[in-house]
Write a protein that holds these residues in place. Structure first.
Motif, PDB file in Angstrom:
ATOM      1  N   GLU A  32       0.845  -1.187   0.000  1.00  0.00           N
ATOM      2  CA  GLU A  32       0.000   0.000   0.000  1.00  0.00           C
ATOM      3  C   GLU A  32       0.884   1.242   0.000  1.00  0.00           C
ATOM      4  OE1 GLU A  32      -2.516  -0.095   3.374  1.00  0.00           O
ATOM      5  OE2 GLU A  32      -3.464  -2.016   2.875  1.00  0.00           O
ATOM      6  N   ASN A  33       0.428   2.277  -0.657  1.00  0.00           N
ATOM      7  CA  ASN A  33       1.153   3.545  -0.667  1.00  0.00           C
ATOM      8  C   ASN A  33       0.659   4.383   0.504  1.00  0.00           C
ATOM      9  OD1 ASN A  33       2.275   6.096  -1.229  1.00  0.00           O
ATOM     10  ND2 ASN A  33       2.339   5.632  -3.419  1.00  0.00           N
ATOM     11  N   THR A  34       1.400   4.353   1.591  1.00  0.00           N
ATOM     12  CA  THR A  34       0.967   5.043   2.810  1.00  0.00           C
ATOM     13  C   THR A  34       0.948   6.556   2.640  1.00  0.00           C
ATOM     14  OG1 THR A  34       3.261   4.908   3.613  1.00  0.00           O
ATOM     15  CG2 THR A  34       1.737   3.194   4.335  1.00  0.00           C
ATOM     16  N   GLU A  43      -2.401   7.442   1.344  1.00  0.00           N
ATOM     17  CA  GLU A  43      -3.433   7.342   2.376  1.00  0.00           C
ATOM     18  C   GLU A  43      -3.451   8.589   3.248  1.00  0.00           C
ATOM     19  OE1 GLU A  43      -2.887   3.752   4.532  1.00  0.00           O
ATOM     20  OE2 GLU A  43      -3.577   2.463   2.893  1.00  0.00           O
ATOM     21  N   GLU A  52      -7.196   8.711  -4.277  1.00  0.00           N
ATOM     22  CA  GLU A  52      -8.236   7.697  -4.079  1.00  0.00           C
ATOM     23  C   GLU A  52      -8.282   6.723  -5.257  1.00  0.00           C
ATOM     24  OE1 GLU A  52     -11.678  10.085  -3.516  1.00  0.00           O
ATOM     25  OE2 GLU A  52     -11.378  10.298  -1.342  1.00  0.00           O
ATOM     26  N   ILE A  78      -5.421   4.217  -4.810  1.00  0.00           N
ATOM     27  CA  ILE A  78      -5.735   3.281  -3.729  1.00  0.00           C
ATOM     28  C   ILE A  78      -6.753   2.250  -4.191  1.00  0.00           C
ATOM     29  CG2 ILE A  78      -6.812   3.099  -1.446  1.00  0.00           C
ATOM     30  CD1 ILE A  78      -5.520   5.783  -0.740  1.00  0.00           C
ATOM     31  N   LYS A 115      -5.210  -0.490  -6.272  1.00  0.00           N
ATOM     32  CA  LYS A 115      -4.544  -1.527  -5.474  1.00  0.00           C
ATOM     33  C   LYS A 115      -5.550  -2.604  -5.063  1.00  0.00           C
ATOM     34  CE  LYS A 115      -0.225   0.045  -4.833  1.00  0.00           C
ATOM     35  NZ  LYS A 115       1.026  -0.717  -4.995  1.00  0.00           N
ATOM     36  N   ARG A 116      -6.734  -2.195  -4.651  1.00  0.00           N
ATOM     37  CA  ARG A 116      -7.765  -3.159  -4.250  1.00  0.00           C
ATOM     38  C   ARG A 116      -8.238  -3.977  -5.448  1.00  0.00           C
ATOM     39  NH1 ARG A 116      -6.715  -3.154   1.022  1.00  0.00           N
ATOM     40  NH2 ARG A 116      -6.660  -1.016   1.847  1.00  0.00           N
ATOM     41  N   LYS A 133       0.848  -2.537   4.348  1.00  0.00           N
ATOM     42  CA  LYS A 133       1.713  -1.386   4.587  1.00  0.00           C
ATOM     43  C   LYS A 133       3.136  -1.900   4.806  1.00  0.00           C
ATOM     44  CE  LYS A 133      -1.965   1.310   6.742  1.00  0.00           C
ATOM     45  NZ  LYS A 133      -2.440   1.977   7.984  1.00  0.00           N
TER      46      LYS A 133
END
Length: 443
Positions: free
Chosen positions: A373-375, A378, A398, A401, A404-405, A422
């Protein structure tokens, strides 16, 4: 020459000079100050020579040493100890300046204290390296001054002390200690409920409340006149490989540490846990080609070989060749194995380019694709948008993100296990997935 290199003027001396200069200036209006200032000048010169004599009359007046671990642990806080003592017959002021390796970019190291004769002193500080490799410490400088505080004498020790920075040994030892005590849940590891059981029989034992009634051995129960159950254990000596993508996608930094180093630290800690659970562990790294390959083995000494291999891994800015990886795995891995693939995909188009090779690997082995994940994105999403530009940035974040899902769902659609994590939770989530696969008997 050696005297000049070790001789320094104390800051207090310049304060005295400043007072005398101010006195001479004021004596232009207040004439009684003029002779007083000259007397002060001669007194200061006398104290200067006396102080210098006190500092240099004792040979080998200071002993000091720096204790550095044989191997520093990457991304962890490593403790460095400095031990020192003096032989002066009076209380001295001590200033410690340790010349840290250039990788730390720290030039303001200073510790001040006072000490008496033959008192053993100890000072500790911590360093956090974020790159593997050789770290060279410079001089350990010890400056001493007498109670007069006019001059200082410098002593130097332990020039060019080299300490290699290895993958996170501290993290590995932490997981090792908790695994031995069966306390891995303290670090966030889940207790995975076993679905069915594996086929490796261990023993027959008396039934106790909580045992699976499906494992009751009726023949043994008839002989003993009490319920007896078959006890099974995890299948052992199963080959497990950590596959690390060392291409440009793993160059991305988070909290000062590259994704590659997160994967390396996780590989070391996970390999240690798997070996303690009697599985075979191996590893390989690839970019344009397979650069390092360690066949799976069960010996606990095998961990040292993995550690040395991980120490020398580097990354480049090239795209990784998954086709070459598949060819190497097909040629070298003859038994069904658990493959933990550490890589990263920022766009779903990048995943689809490599999907045929991932599917081919998943046909012959149990494949777990681990990506990040790209923190930073976030954090951007959680910030309130106050203008058009911030709204645009938040919308794009968004979108990334969500992609990624979608990539995770795309892999699940084809039956490929995934870990989207993460960077800081990588090791915990990897071990959890390993325990889950073992409990479900997928391997």
């Amino acid at each position: 020459m050696q005297f000049l290199r070790s001789f320094y003027i104390h800051n207090r001396f310049f304060r005295y000079i400043a007072l005398l200069v101010a006195g001479f200036v004021l004596s232009y209006w207040f004439h009684f100050l003029y002779p007083i200032c000259w007397i002060g000048t001669f007194v200061l010169l006398a104290l200067f020579f006396v102080d210098s004599y006190l500092l240099y009359r004792t040979k080998d007046a200071v002993t000091a040493r720096r204790e550095v671990p044989k191997k520093l642990s990457n991304s962890d806080y490593n403790t460095i100890e400095i031990h020192f003592s003096v032989k002066y017959p009076f209380t001295v002021g001590v200033e410690l300046i340790d010349e840290l390796p250039e990788q730390f970019q720290k030039r303001d190291f200073l510790h001040r204290t006072f000490t008496k004769k033959d008192v053993k002193n100890q000072y500790q500080y911590t360093v956090r390296p974020v790159e593997r490799g050789a770290y060279v410490f410079g001089h350990l400088n010890v400056y001493v001054s007498s109670p007069l505080g006019i001059a200082k004498r410098r002593f130097t020790f332990e020039k060019d002390r080299m300490a290699p920075v290895y993958p996170s040994i501290i993290q590995m030892q932490q997981y090792d200690f908790l695994a031995i005590g069966n306390r891995l849940t303290e670090l966030g590891l889940k207790k995975i409920r076993r679905i069915g059981h594996t086929q490796e029989f261990e023993q027959i034992k008396e039934y106790v409340v909580g045992d699976d009634f499906r494992t009751i051995n009726w023949k043994a129960s008839a002989k003993k006149s009490q319920l007896m159950v078959n006890q099974y254990q995890d299948e052992r000596s199963q080959p497990i490989y950590s596959i690390i993508d060392s291409g440009r996608v793993m160059k991305m930094p988070f909290n000062g540490l590259k994704l590659l180093d997160y994967a390396i630290n996780s590989t070391l800690a996970f390999s240690n846990v798997a070996l303690k659970r009697n599985d075979k562990t191996g590893m390989l790294t690839f970019s344009k080609k397979v650069e390092n390959f360690v066949p799976a083995a069960q010996k606990i000494t095998h961990l040292n070989f993995i550690l040395e291999t991980l120490y020398n891994i580097g990354t480049d800015f090239s795209d990784s060749d998954f086709g070459h990886l598949y060819a190497h795995v097909k040629r070298k891995l003859n038994h069904r194995s658990l493959l933990l693939l550490y890589t990263n995909f920022e766009h779903i188009s990048a995943l689809k380019r490599q999907l045929p090779y991932l599917l081919a690997l998943a046909k012959q082995h149990v494949l777990v694709v681990i990506f990040f994940e790209n923190t930073e994105l976030e954090k951007l999403v959680t910030v309130n948008a106050e203008d058009i530009q911030s709204i645009y940035h938040k919308t794009i974040a968004e979108k990334f993100i969500l992609e990624k899902r979608l990539m995770q769902k795309e892999l699940h659609k084809y039956g490929i296990q995934t870990i989207l994590t993460k960077p800081g939770n990588l090791t915990i989530n990897t071990i959890n997935k390993y325990l889950e696969i073992k409990a479900r008997g997928l391997l």
